[in-house]
Design a protein around this motif. Structure first.
Motif, PDB file in Angstrom:
ATOM      1  N   UNK A  29       0.825  -1.207   0.000  1.00 25.79           N
ATOM      2  CA  UNK A  29       0.000   0.000   0.000  1.00 25.79           C
ATOM      3  C   UNK A  29       0.860   1.259   0.000  1.00 25.79           C
ATOM      4  N   UNK A  30       2.024   1.167   0.637  1.00 27.48           N
ATOM      5  CA  UNK A  30       2.942   2.316   0.661  1.00 27.48           C
ATOM      6  C   UNK A  30       3.864   2.335  -0.551  1.00 27.48           C
ATOM      7  N   UNK A  31       3.654   1.396  -1.513  1.00 27.10           N
ATOM      8  CA  UNK A  31       4.455   1.307  -2.731  1.00 27.10           C
ATOM      9  C   UNK A  31       5.934   1.093  -2.411  1.00 27.10           C
ATOM     10  N   UNK A  32       6.177   0.159  -1.519  1.00 22.39           N
ATOM     11  CA  UNK A  32       7.540  -0.212  -1.143  1.00 22.39           C
ATOM     12  C   UNK A  32       7.762  -1.685  -1.490  1.00 22.39           C
ATOM     13  N   UNK A  54      12.147 -10.960  10.304  1.00 26.19           N
ATOM     14  CA  UNK A  54      12.740  -9.662   9.990  1.00 26.19           C
ATOM     15  C   UNK A  54      12.357  -9.304   8.565  1.00 26.19           C
ATOM     16  N   UNK A  55      11.710  -8.176   8.401  1.00 22.50           N
ATOM     17  CA  UNK A  55      11.227  -7.714   7.098  1.00 22.50           C
ATOM     18  C   UNK A  55      11.897  -6.391   6.781  1.00 22.50           C
ATOM     19  N   UNK A  56      12.469  -6.301   5.566  1.00 26.74           N
ATOM     20  CA  UNK A  56      13.171  -5.099   5.116  1.00 26.74           C
ATOM     21  C   UNK A  56      12.405  -4.505   3.940  1.00 26.74           C
ATOM     22  N   UNK A  57      12.236  -3.194   3.962  1.00 28.63           N
ATOM     23  CA  UNK A  57      11.530  -2.494   2.891  1.00 28.63           C
ATOM     24  C   UNK A  57      12.455  -1.452   2.289  1.00 28.63           C
ATOM     25  N   UNK A  58      12.198  -1.137   1.003  1.00 25.16           N
ATOM     26  CA  UNK A  58      12.885  -0.022   0.349  1.00 25.16           C
ATOM     27  C   UNK A  58      12.092   1.240   0.667  1.00 25.16           C
ATOM     28  N   UNK A  97      10.514  -4.703  11.575  1.00 24.64           N
ATOM     29  CA  UNK A  97      10.300  -4.043  10.295  1.00 24.64           C
ATOM     30  C   UNK A  97      11.275  -2.881  10.199  1.00 24.64           C
ATOM     31  N   UNK A  98      12.172  -2.927   9.217  1.00 26.12           N
ATOM     32  CA  UNK A  98      13.186  -1.878   9.113  1.00 26.12           C
ATOM     33  C   UNK A  98      13.464  -1.545   7.657  1.00 26.12           C
ATOM     34  N   UNK A  99      14.206  -0.457   7.470  1.00 25.54           N
ATOM     35  CA  UNK A  99      14.575   0.002   6.133  1.00 25.54           C
ATOM     36  C   UNK A  99      15.877  -0.666   5.703  1.00 25.54           C
ATOM     37  N   UNK A 100      16.019  -0.832   4.393  1.00 25.61           N
ATOM     38  CA  UNK A 100      17.279  -1.376   3.880  1.00 25.61           C
ATOM     39  C   UNK A 100      18.375  -0.330   4.059  1.00 25.61           C
ATOM     40  N   UNK A 101      19.537  -0.789   4.517  1.00 27.98           N
ATOM     41  CA  UNK A 101      20.572   0.157   4.909  1.00 27.98           C
ATOM     42  C   UNK A 101      21.949  -0.478   4.779  1.00 27.98           C
ATOM     43  N   UNK A 102      22.935   0.366   4.841  1.00 25.46           N
ATOM     44  CA  UNK A 102      24.329  -0.060   4.889  1.00 25.46           C
ATOM     45  C   UNK A 102      25.010   0.739   5.990  1.00 25.46           C
ATOM     46  N   UNK A 115      21.027   4.660   3.540  1.00 26.83           N
ATOM     47  CA  UNK A 115      19.849   3.942   3.041  1.00 26.83           C
ATOM     48  C   UNK A 115      20.079   3.574   1.579  1.00 26.83           C
ATOM     49  N   UNK A 116      20.133   2.311   1.358  1.00 22.99           N
ATOM     50  CA  UNK A 116      20.518   1.780   0.036  1.00 22.99           C
ATOM     51  C   UNK A 116      19.513   0.712  -0.396  1.00 22.99           C
ATOM     52  N   UNK A 117      19.917  -0.057  -1.383  1.00 19.70           N
ATOM     53  CA  UNK A 117      19.082  -1.144  -1.906  1.00 19.70           C
ATOM     54  C   UNK A 117      19.266  -2.396  -1.066  1.00 19.70           C
ATOM     55  N   UNK A 118      18.442  -3.386  -1.366  1.00 23.00           N
ATOM     56  CA  UNK A 118      18.512  -4.632  -0.614  1.00 23.00           C
ATOM     57  C   UNK A 118      19.826  -5.371  -0.896  1.00 23.00           C
ATOM     58  N   UNK A 119      20.374  -5.215  -2.100  1.00 21.64           N
ATOM     59  CA  UNK A 119      21.639  -5.888  -2.413  1.00 21.64           C
ATOM     60  C   UNK A 119      22.772  -5.343  -1.560  1.00 21.64           C
ATOM     61  N   UNK A 120      22.834  -4.021  -1.417  1.00 20.81           N
ATOM     62  CA  UNK A 120      23.863  -3.425  -0.577  1.00 20.81           C
ATOM     63  C   UNK A 120      23.629  -3.760   0.891  1.00 20.81           C
ATOM     64  N   UNK A 121      22.374  -3.869   1.275  1.00 19.45           N
ATOM     65  CA  UNK A 121      22.056  -4.241   2.655  1.00 19.45           C
ATOM     66  C   UNK A 121      22.610  -5.621   2.987  1.00 19.45           C
ATOM     67  N   UNK A 122      22.426  -6.578   2.062  1.00 16.05           N
ATOM     68  CA  UNK A 122      22.892  -7.941   2.315  1.00 16.05           C
ATOM     69  C   UNK A 122      24.415  -8.022   2.336  1.00 16.05           C
ATOM     70  N   UNK A 123      25.087  -7.206   1.515  1.00 17.24           N
ATOM     71  CA  UNK A 123      26.550  -7.259   1.464  1.00 17.24           C
ATOM     72  C   UNK A 123      27.205  -6.570   2.660  1.00 17.24           C
TER      73      UNK A 123
END
Length: 720
Positions: A29-32, A54-58, A97-102, A115-123
């Motif tokens: 609904x929040x377009x994330x 744990x749920x991560x959103x952009x 529930x948190x934002x994707x981050x590095x 605050x970055x993308x999910x790929x950078x968050x995982x790395x």
């Protein structure tokens, strides 16, 4: 690679699936874009029970705080700097529930978030086994992202740092590594182990942040075997930095064991409590009240502390409801146990000393489950009530509740209860009856088939008779064995005394010439074409006989051409017929061919005629000689075994019968050669008939060239 859609739908409990669905809907609904990450993905891959989500959103997760409360979730805590919400959903499901981050660490233990993308968050995570994510978005639902190859480390049961400086940047990873080793029974990867020892010796743990301390303290209570984790952390010396007053000696070991046993019994009956709060109560049972109060202040989630504090109150409230008159019946009590808050059910059963409460727990855990054996599954199957039917589970539960209440004592009562739920019987199978044919039609069909078989047999028999007739023809007193193979070398008939034998005339008349004669005769013949291989065989024998006759006569057109070729090559013909085999040269000379469609000799024949004009004379026959080909006499044929076949109905003189011989070629059809002019055919026929009439009889030498019986040929009579 496991199927994560299946794991999400089958490995998560119902309450966990509901909590994950709510978080997914809120992000949509929040377009994330939204992803499941962290410990949950690791536990799904390992096959371990999932405790935390744990749920991560952009985007900014803090903007979803108000929507979570409307969706039924409770806010247990938040971290604005890290944009993280600590939520609890019905069924005591913990969800972060948190934002994707590095995170960057300019100083040890001091994180700065980007605050970055999910790929950078995982790395930028701690260990590779935790650096995986599952997409919860439309179009990619269930897709695994594993940029650091954490699945391979899970299979190897190794803990590997994502970054080389993980222990130095974030000292909390030292505590996390020890906890995961004790929980998962994993080992540190070799280089990770070296870095762990170096960071431990350098006292990096002194830079542990307050947020990380609170998270690691609370995480001890959320572990399934919390005492085991507490002992491992204490052995590594990390409890001194987390909370020095909390040690394994402050725990009530016996009660912890009893609590775990009761939890397992409740899970068997369908009650799944979260033992975190009750476990924390027993892990700190011998701790001073002051230290316990201080410990509760250091925990990460205030909502979890509140649940811990209200354990006794929730158990007392459940006891009142359980002992109420409305729930006196076994079915009502059983329903209350399965629908009430599982944590209150666990703590009341563990702490209550009332005999009435203990009796109800005894019935729920040991007595009433025996009634499940009396559920009429066989009768249900007989009445076509199967698990595939909607409402099957509710029907089984209804039967079970009536059984524990003392109802359904006989089969008639069970059948009466099941009758409304029994689906109608399937229709009988449709059998298609095939109508029988009438007797008259059947007999006509059989007669028609028998007539066709008789006709085929007669045709086959007629071919055999014709072949036998050809084999029985008496063409003379001498026998001549010929082969029908086109590639065999055939010796010619020896000449009479004083007569020169044309060595090259033996190959004068080739297959092409025989095919031309056969086509001319077929126009005037009324006979049916031969069928199958037998007719071909008969034609091959007749063609071989005609070919041998043309070879023995050097006066034919083709023979004259080859004799001219012999003179050109200065070849001598032997005078003695016995020396024919020795005198025959082996020449690779193609048979003369006629230009297709014109009847004129090819260029090769023209060159031969030009070189020897005295030899090419017989080729130039006048056009008026054409009728002589039809009136030329043929030798009389005598049959030795059977009578000769009747003559054709035509009034014309019967021409010399020739059969078309097809040159054998692999996998090819019969090629139709072009017809020569009528003048050439007339001259060849006239010359051949004259020589046969004048040549005296002589006895030829029989040469066996084939294993098949040869056709009897007449001796040529030649008179000078």
């Amino acid at each position: 690679m496991p199927d994560y859609i299946y794991l999400l739908e089958n490995r998560l409990s119902v309450v966990q699936q509901n909590a994950l669905r709510v978080a997914r809907d809120l992000a949509r609904e929040a377009q994330m874009t939204v992803f499941l990450t962290g410990d949950a993905v690791r536990d799904l891959t390992c096959g371990n029970p999932v405790r935390d989500l744990e749920v991560v959103v952009h985007g900014n997760a803090m903007s979803l705080k108000s929507a979570v409360g409307k969706a039924g979730g409770k806010l247990w805590g938040e971290d604005a700097a890290a944009r993280t919400l600590y939520l609890c959903f019905p069924g005591n499901v913990r969800l972060d529930l948190r934002s994707s981050r590095r995170a960057e660490y300019p100083k040890s233990g001091k994180a700065v978030y980007h605050w970055t993308s999910i790929q950078e968050d995982l790395r930028a995570r701690d260990f590779t086994v935790n650096a995986m994510a599952i997409s919860l978005n439309e179009g990619s639902y269930g897709l695994l992202m594993d940029p650091t190859n954490g699945v391979a480390d899970i299979e190897a049961r190794l803990l590997r740092l994502v970054t080389n400086y993980g222990f130095l940047d974030n000292p909390a990873l030292l505590i996390r590594a020890t906890r995961l080793k004790a929980r998962l029974a994993f080992e540190l990867e070799e280089r990770t182990q070296i870095r762990y020892e170096n960071a431990k010796n350098e006292e990096v743990i002194e830079h542990l942040s307050e947020t990380d301390r609170s998270r690691e303290l609370e995480q001890i209570g959320h572990e399934e075997e919390a005492l085991k984790i507490l002992i491992a952390l204490e052995a590594e010396g990390w409890m001194k930095h987390l909370f020095a007053a909390w040690t394994a000696a402050k725990a009530d070991v016996d009660k912890l064991t009893a609590l775990h046993d009761l939890s397992i019994e409740l899970q068997v009956q369908g009650v799944h409590p979260d033992i975190s709060a009750a476990q924390m109560q027993l892990l700190t049972a011998k701790m001073a009240p002051k230290d316990m109060a201080e410990l509760k202040k250091h925990l990460l989630r205030p909502g979890f502390v509140e649940e811990w504090n209200h354990l006794d109150a929730q158990a007392a409230e459940f006891a009142k409801v359980l002992l109420a008159k409305d729930n006196a019946s076994p079915s009502a009590t059983y329903t209350l146990f399965t629908t009430y808050a599982a944590e209150a059910v666990l703590w009341l059963g563990f702490t209550s000393k009332q005999s009435a409460v203990k009796e109800k727990y005894e019935n729920f855990l040991k007595v009433w489950p025996q009634a499940r054996q009396r559920v009429p599954y066989a009768l249900m199957s007989e009445m076509r009530i199967t698990p595939e039917l909607p409402g099957y589970v509710d029907l089984v539960k209804t039967i079970f509740l009536q059984l524990i209440d003392g109802g359904l004592t006989n089969t008639e009562e069970m059948r009466a209860l099941l009758e409304p739920h029994s689906p109608p019987a399937p229709p009988p199978p449709v059998t298609i009856k095939r109508t029988r044919a009438k007797k008259g039609a059947d007999s006509k069909a059989k007669a028609r088939l028998s007539d066709e078989d008789d006709e085929d047999a007669q045709e086959l028999g007629g071919d055999e008779d014709e072949e036998d007739d050809l084999d029985g023809l008496d063409l003379g007193s001498e026998d001549l064995d010929l082969s029908i193979g086109l590639d065999d070398v055939r010796p010619g008939l020896p000449a009479a005394e004083g007569e020169e034998d044309d060595v090259f005339a033996r190959d004068s008349v080739g297959v092409d010439d025989m095919e031309i004669e056969a086509e001319d005769d077929s126009d005037d013949s009324d006979d049916e074409p031969p069928r199958g291989g037998k007719g071909t065989k008969r034609g091959a024998r007749a063609g071989a006989s005609a070919r041998s006759e043309s070879r023995s006569d050097p006066s034919t057109a083709s023979g004259a051409g080859l004799k001219a070729l012999a003179l050109k090559l200065d070849l001598e013909e032997p005078s003695d017929p016995a020396d024919l085999d020795e005198a025959d040269p082996i020449l690779d000379i193609e048979e003369p061919e006629l230009v297709r469609g014109s009847g004129r000799p090819t260029a090769k024949k023209k060159a031969t005629a030009a070189a020897h004009p005295h030899k090419a004379g017989p080729r130039k026959a006048p056009a008026k000689a054409h009728p002589a080909a039809k009136s030329a006499p043929k030798p009389a044929l005598k049959s030795t075994s059977k009578a000769a076949p009747p003559a054709a109905k035509s009034t014309k003189a019967a021409p010399t019968k020739t059969v078309k011989v097809v040159r054998a070629a692999p996998k090819s059809t019969k090629a139709t050669p072009s017809k020569p002019t009528k003048g050439v055919l007339a001259k060849a026929a006239k010359s051949h008939s004259t020589k046969v009439a004048q040549k005296p009889a002589h006895k030829p030498v029989a040469h066996k060239l084939s294993h098949k019986p040869a056709v009897k040929a007449a001796a040529h009579a030649k008179k000078r």
